[in-house]
Enzyme design. Structure first.
Site, PDB file in Angstrom:
ATOM      1  N   CYS A  46       1.117  -1.136   0.114  1.00  0.00           N
ATOM      2  CA  CYS A  46      -0.017  -0.262  -0.340  1.00  0.00           C
ATOM      3  C   CYS A  46       0.999   0.865   0.117  1.00  0.00           C
ATOM      4  O   CYS A  46       0.866   1.822   0.884  1.00  0.00           O
ATOM      5  CB  CYS A  46      -1.028  -0.081   1.218  1.00  0.00           C
ATOM      6  SG  CYS A  46      -2.103  -1.099   0.988  1.00  0.00           S
ATOM      7  N   ALA A  47       1.779   1.297  -0.861  1.00  0.00           N
ATOM      8  CA  ALA A  47       2.669   2.143  -0.856  1.00  0.00           C
ATOM      9  C   ALA A  47       2.468   3.954  -1.076  1.00  0.00           C
ATOM     10  O   ALA A  47       2.859   4.393  -0.449  1.00  0.00           O
ATOM     11  CB  ALA A  47       3.365   1.889  -2.181  1.00  0.00           C
ATOM     12  N   GLY A  88       4.438   6.908  -1.406  1.00  0.00           N
ATOM     13  CA  GLY A  88       5.868   6.142  -1.736  1.00  0.00           C
ATOM     14  C   GLY A  88       6.553   6.767  -0.219  1.00  0.00           C
ATOM     15  O   GLY A  88       7.854   6.335  -0.255  1.00  0.00           O
ATOM     16  N   ASP A 137      -0.111  -0.359  -5.085  1.00  0.00           N
ATOM     17  CA  ASP A 137      -1.557   0.651  -4.370  1.00  0.00           C
ATOM     18  C   ASP A 137      -2.842   0.050  -5.198  1.00  0.00           C
ATOM     19  O   ASP A 137      -2.414   0.135  -6.491  1.00  0.00           O
ATOM     20  CB  ASP A 137      -0.824   1.957  -4.013  1.00  0.00           C
ATOM     21  CG  ASP A 137      -1.747   2.451  -2.766  1.00  0.00           C
ATOM     22  OD1 ASP A 137      -1.085   2.679  -1.861  1.00  0.00           O
ATOM     23  OD2 ASP A 137      -2.928   2.420  -3.523  1.00  0.00           O
ATOM     24  N   ASP A 182       1.123  -0.631   4.585  1.00  0.00           N
ATOM     25  CA  ASP A 182       0.927   0.507   5.683  1.00  0.00           C
ATOM     26  C   ASP A 182      -0.560   1.116   5.236  1.00  0.00           C
ATOM     27  O   ASP A 182      -1.150   1.204   4.348  1.00  0.00           O
ATOM     28  CB  ASP A 182       1.717   1.615   4.904  1.00  0.00           C
ATOM     29  CG  ASP A 182       1.317   2.829   5.753  1.00  0.00           C
ATOM     30  OD1 ASP A 182       0.838   3.373   6.201  1.00  0.00           O
ATOM     31  OD2 ASP A 182       1.981   3.943   4.948  1.00  0.00           O
ATOM     32  N   CYS A 222      -1.631   3.754  10.849  1.00  0.00           N
ATOM     33  CA  CYS A 222      -1.462   5.548  11.263  1.00  0.00           C
ATOM     34  C   CYS A 222      -3.408   5.354  12.479  1.00  0.00           C
ATOM     35  O   CYS A 222      -3.898   6.551  11.745  1.00  0.00           O
ATOM     36  CB  CYS A 222      -1.334   6.786  10.933  1.00  0.00           C
ATOM     37  SG  CYS A 222      -2.733   6.682   9.786  1.00  0.00           S
TER      38      CYS A 222
END
Length: 425
Positions: free
Chosen positions: A234-235, A238, A258, A302, A355
């Site tokens: 899930c870049a 970047g 992604d 991510d 996050c």
């Protein structure tokens, strides 16, 4: 513009945000286009008033006995910015851009002492936050309501911490206390402007990237080694791909992928500017990762999440979050975790990052993964911390992983877990 005019503008923007449900960034941009006379300092001050009001909306509403935009902004100016109530009222009388005069009721509220601490989060989320953060959850949320610093990650492929610090010395950068290649510009007060470091020569040359210290920490804890084959599933733009490329010293291979083409778009210019040579972008086609099956030493997820760890920077999002959105994110995360297994070789490591502070997206999600997939064991990231980071462990030790928070680590909120594949299938 003087303070009274800036207050009037902030009330207007905040009203637009609440009535039309517009993102703050869009509402501020629209206000700026419609008021070309406002300078950069005015726009920064207005933005600070709006964001400060949203960061501590419940606290200011409790103090003013009103959650109207006008009440919130007036409370920010007095309680957060330290402007005396009487001086503020007087300033409204001789400024044609000022709001309506402050009333006696408002003046009483502005003079009133603050009540008990308020967590400044939606009530429906409080049980989840308390479950994740324990007895300090209110203090954690108060830290989350502060202004964030501006953190930079020095790109060791092109420069050094000392060189970048010297390039930015006009901003008095400080070394980050945990991430070894980070620099920090502390948050300002009142109407201070955030430095625009993207115009600096060093940024244009790829010497550094803007990246919260928390993101830098989890990028290092991911443990990517020179020579490894790594999939960043899930870049997005970047940020973590760039950080891992530097940690790998441009050796090995990172496949950046992604599912959203628009999120992936910025990565091409960022890779070029940063001098990354060991990253290959894989487009969001279904077959784009077929040739990687069973080959990856490390798969980084991510994960898309509610973003509750970024509330310092995007405080408007916490008041818009719903149970439906949380459920959608949890389902997306589960699907991505399941899909990631196909690319991982025996003995490889699956790294899961959000996050978010919410256990539903973090420890609960990893526990559910273990129930669906045998042959994975949790790695002790506290040991990894001492290998890659400065100082003793300061995060929260969580089930299956660890959590970074503004109160403990001075960063955005991040959860990370690392799972080693022990089974052959």
């Amino acid at each position: 513009m003087r303070l009274a005019g800036r207050i009037s503008a902030a009330i207007e923007v905040l009203t637009e945000v609440e009535q039309r449900h517009r993102p703050v960034s869009e509402a501020l941009k629209a206000w700026g286009f419609a008021h070309r006379f406002a300078g950069a300092g005015d726009r920064a001050a207005i933005g600070n008033l709006v964001y400060d009001a949203l960061r501590r909306r419940q606290s200011h509403a409790q103090a003013m006995q009103s959650d109207a935009p006008r009440a919130l902004v007036l409370s920010v100016v007095v309680r957060d910015w330290g402007e005396p109530a009487e001086a503020l009222a007087n300033s409204f009388t001789d400024d044609r851009h000022a709001p309506e005069p402050i009333t006696e009721t408002e003046m009483e509220a502005l003079r009133r002492a603050d009540g008990p601490a308020v967590p400044d989060v939606p009530e429906w989320l409080q049980p989840s936050l308390e479950r994740a953060l324990g007895s300090e959850w209110i203090a954690e949320m108060q830290a989350m309501a502060e202004r964030p610093p501006l953190d930079l990650r020095v790109n060791t492929l092109k420069s050094s911490v000392e060189r970048v610090a010297n390039s930015l010395k006009r901003f008095s950068p400080q070394s980050t206390d945990i991430a070894p290649t980070g620099l920090r510009l502390p948050a300002g007060q009142r109407d201070s402007r955030t430095p625009n470091v993207t115009t600096d020569e060093g940024y244009q040359k790829g010497w550094f990237e803007i990246q919260d210290q928390g993101s830098q920490i989890v990028s290092l804890l991911a443990g990517a080694q020179p020579g490894e084959q790594v999939l960043d599933l899930c870049a997005g733009g970047g940020g973590k791909t760039l950080a891992m490329a530097a940690a790998m010293d441009n050796r090995g291979q990172i496949f950046a992928h992604d599912s959203d083409r628009s999120r992936l778009a910025p990565i091409y210019d960022r890779l070029k500017r940063s001098g990354v040579r060991n990253a290959q972008v894989r487009p969001p086609e279904p077959e784009a990762l077929d040739d990687l099956a069973g080959r990856m030493d490390r798969v980084l997820i991510d994960a898309p999440c509610t973003g509750t760890g970024t509330w310092r920077r995007r405080p408007d999002t916490k008041w818009k979050l719903s149970t439906e959105q949380l459920q959608l994110r949890v389902a997306e995360q589960q699907a991505i975790l399941d899909a990631a297994v196909a690319s991982l070789k025996p003995g490889g490591t699956l790294v899961y990052i959000t996050c978010s502070l919410l256990p539903e997206e973090n420890a609960d999600q990893v526990a559910d993964f273990h129930r669906r997939h045998e042959g994975f064991e949790d790695l002790n990231l506290k040991h990894v911390w001492t290998s890659y980071l400065n100082g003793d462990f300061r995060g929260l030790d969580m089930p299956h992983g660890l959590l970074l928070t503004p109160l403990r680590t001075g960063t955005d909120g991040f959860y990370i877990a690392a799972l080693k594949r022990t089974a052959t299938r």
